[in-house]
Design a protein around this motif. Structure first.
Motif, short mmCIF file in Angstrom:
data_model
loop_
_atom_site.label_atom_id
_atom_site.label_comp_id
_atom_site.label_asym_id
_atom_site.label_seq_id
_atom_site.Cartn_x
_atom_site.Cartn_y
_atom_site.Cartn_z
N SER A 117 0.83 -1.19 0.00
CA SER A 117 0.00 0.00 0.00
C SER A 117 0.87 1.24 0.00
O SER A 117 2.00 1.25 0.46
CB SER A 117 -0.90 0.00 1.24
N ALA A 121 1.63 4.88 1.32
CA ALA A 121 1.37 5.66 2.53
C ALA A 121 0.67 6.97 2.18
O ALA A 121 0.92 7.57 1.14
CB ALA A 121 2.67 5.97 3.26
N SER A 122 -0.25 7.37 3.04
CA SER A 122 -0.95 8.63 2.84
C SER A 122 -1.37 9.18 4.19
O SER A 122 -1.43 8.45 5.19
CB SER A 122 -2.17 8.44 1.95
N THR A 149 -6.89 7.94 4.57
CA THR A 149 -7.53 7.10 3.56
C THR A 149 -9.03 7.32 3.62
O THR A 149 -9.68 6.94 4.59
CB THR A 149 -7.21 5.61 3.80
N VAL A 207 -9.19 -1.05 10.02
CA VAL A 207 -8.09 -1.66 9.28
C VAL A 207 -7.47 -2.72 10.17
O VAL A 207 -7.12 -2.45 11.33
CB VAL A 207 -7.03 -0.61 8.89
N SER A 242 -12.54 9.09 7.30
CA SER A 242 -11.14 9.01 6.86
C SER A 242 -10.36 8.19 7.87
O SER A 242 -10.39 8.46 9.08
CB SER A 242 -10.53 10.41 6.74
N ASP A 257 -3.53 3.21 5.74
CA ASP A 257 -3.94 2.44 4.58
C ASP A 257 -4.11 0.97 4.98
O ASP A 257 -3.64 0.53 6.03
CB ASP A 257 -2.89 2.53 3.48
N GLU A 287 -8.64 -4.69 -0.85
CA GLU A 287 -8.15 -3.47 -1.48
C GLU A 287 -9.33 -2.55 -1.77
O GLU A 287 -10.39 -2.99 -2.22
CB GLU A 287 -7.43 -3.80 -2.79
N GLY A 317 -12.35 4.84 -2.35
CA GLY A 317 -12.71 4.07 -1.16
C GLY A 317 -14.19 3.82 -1.00
O GLY A 317 -14.72 3.87 0.12
#
Length: 552
Positions: free
Chosen positions: A26, A28-29, A32, A58, A81, A85, A118, A123
């Motif tokens: 995945s 990174a952010s 998500t 998650v 949010s 991830d 996934e 999303g």
């Protein structure tokens, strides 16, 4: 055998498969985004979806990585949010709890769920009865009242299999569930036997829909159909009763034979489905779901056996070369197949593969796959295949270790293969009534165990290791014999091998050890394999499959 042998049926029947689905790591952010809708598949439902409590989590192999909570709007929509991830070895779950019914305080309401490996761009997910049934059956071994948990790579594989049942983005039945192999379309050239999976899935969906749309619509269920689902699941008598309908359905999946299937079936007729999907006409023997895969639809022809690697891939050997017309002469296949944990199909050929039958064994320490070449073929094939070799394939490099197969032993129409805990390879020889031993995986040190050594396995078929000894089955002798790891058959004072010839055995074929060291024996009752077995006459009530092969 015709087209019936071209299906790989039930290989992924239990959705909670151990093994890994290979994916890109995945990215990174900072956050998500996850959004979606809670809805129902019930026809004409007036159920509102406002104020459902939604938990988005998650999960990694060591537990929850991140969880956020939100509430649905008047249309059942939600958005949130995540701070993490989905990891490459984890999944995300979305669990939605209906608000309490003010007319029935304290009574259980519906809990729906979706599980994904996934996320699609943006999303977006759908949570409804279909995604809940798919997640409950696929993730059954990972679901408990404390949440979803389990070691890699099983979590991700199970979520991938859930997507083979219901699309987590749209909430519709998956393309796999509705494809030709599972909906049972047939033609003169390619007949298929319809499966009950789609109808079973629709019935389970309808049972849950009664809890979502009209839980108190039938006076026969005074406490509501949601409470009824939980009550049915509680018959499994796990340490704690299921906390909600999502956990209850997973409990039923884990214990499909515990409760009377008719109890859940009674809920399937209460609420019609909006898409009119056909449901079961009567209660099934058990609430199981099985997906049938046929690879590319033109390669599988007599899949004999399979081995599972540490990633959850299934490696399948193949008896015959495929032909669209089932009346075409059946000749030995030179192919090996891989099915990923979610059914993706890959072909390999070479390495001396020759009509491989039952013998396939994975060395989990090296990833090397030993495949015995029985040489299945009809008598009128142009080139009779070899019947006396073993191929060796490396599942890591996806190459054959040797292009010229091993024939030491001598091997003689070999069938079952096993690698014992001491790293010895054992092979059952159908034609010579013997068992071949390769000490330390070395064919050049081959040793044949014969009747002169005390072995009593006429038309030897399978070999397994139960942790204490090797067990070998003899089809025509209707016997199962134990062999010490040094190659010495077990004997009694009378000279017969343990357990030997018993009335309980009737042309025994496959063997399987369990975790307690018991060995289970599959009795064919009638089968005599077409290995070259001299002038021996078949025992009473047996058939010669060479006649069947020749008729194809």
């Amino acid at each position: 055998m015709g087209s019936a042998r071209r299906q790989l049926i039930g290989v992924l029947a239990v959705f909670a498969t151990a093994g890994a689905l290979v994916v890109a790591p995945s990215i990174a952010s900072a956050a998500t985004p996850v959004s979606g809708t809670v809805s129902t598949v019930a026809s004409g439902s007036t159920t509102g979806f406002e104020d459902w409590q939604v938990e988005i989590t998650v999960h990694g192999p060591t537990g929850a990585v991140d969880t956020v909570a939100t509430t649905t709007d008047a249309d059942g929509g939600f958005a949130a949010s995540l701070g993490a991830d989905i990891p490459a070895d984890g999944v995300m779950s979305v669990i939605a709890h209906a608000p309490e019914d003010p007319s029935h305080p304290g009574v259980q309401t519906a809990t729906l769920a979706t599980v994904v490996a996934e996320l699609t761009p943006g999303g977006v997910v759908t949570v409804n009865e279909r995604t809940t049934i798919a997640a409950s059956w696929a993730m059954a071994q990972f679901i408990g009242n404390d949440g979803i948990s389990g070691a890699a790579p099983g979590l991700r594989n199970a979520a991938g299999m859930a997507a083979n049942v219901a699309d987590p983005t749209t909430g519709a039945a998956s393309a796999v569930l509705t494809d030709r192999a599972n909906r049972g379309i047939s033609s003169d050239l390619d007949p298929l036997t319809p499966t009950s999976t789609a109808a079973t899935f629709a019935s389970l969906t309808a049972a849950l829909a009664s809890c979502v749309a009209e839980p108190f619509g039938d006076p026969a269920f005074a406490e509501g159909t949601c409470e009824e689902i939980i009550s049915i699941a509680a018959q499994a008598q796990d340490p704690a009763d299921p906390a909600d309908t999502f956990r209850a359905l997973a409990e039923i999946a884990r214990n499909a034979g515990v409760a009377d299937p008719a109890e859940l079936f009674a809920l399937t007729t209460l609420v019609p489905l909006a898409d009119g999907a056909p449901t079961l006409a009567a209660a099934p023997a058990a609430w199981t779901l099985a997906i049938r895969f046929d690879g590319d639809g033109q390669s599988l022809d007599g899949p004999g056996n399979f081995a599972v690697d540490h990633d959850g891939n299934l490696w399948v050997n193949n008896n015959y070369t495929y032909h669209a017309l089932p009346t075409t002469t059946a000749c030995g296949s030179d192919e090996l197949f891989r099915f990923s944990p979610t059914g993706e199909f890959t072909r390999f050929s070479g390495g001396g593969l020759s009509g491989s039958g039952f013998g396939i064994e994975l060395d989990v320490r090296t990833g090397e796959l030993w495949v015995s070449n029985f040489g299945f073929a009809a008598p009128d094939c142009d080139i009779p295949p070899p019947h006396n070799t073993m191929s060796l394939f490396n599942t890591v490099t996806e190459t054959f270790v040797v292009e010229t197969p091993f024939d030491q032993g001598p091997l003689d129409w070999p069938q079952g293969v096993v690698i014992d805990g001491h790293r010895n390879v054992w092979t059952a020889n159908c034609s010579s009534d013997t068992v071949t031993l390769y000490p330390d995986l070395d064919p050049h040190r081959a040793r044949n165990i014969t009747a002169a050594d005390g072995l009593d396995t006429v038309m030897a078929f399978d070999v397994v290791d139960n942790g204490s000894a090797i067990f070998a089955s003899g089809m025509l002798s209707s016997s199962v014999q134990m062999i010490a790891y040094d190659g010495t058959p077990f004997t009694t004072v009378g000279g017969a091998g343990f357990p030997g010839r018993l009335d309980a055995f009737a042309n025994p074929m496959g063997l399987a050890p369990d975790a307690d060291g018991n060995v289970w024996v599959a009795n064919s009752g009638i089968i005599r394999l077409p290995c070259d077995h001299g002038s021996d006459s078949p025992p009473p009530n047996t058939i010669d499959l060479s006649e069947v092969a020749g008729a194809e």
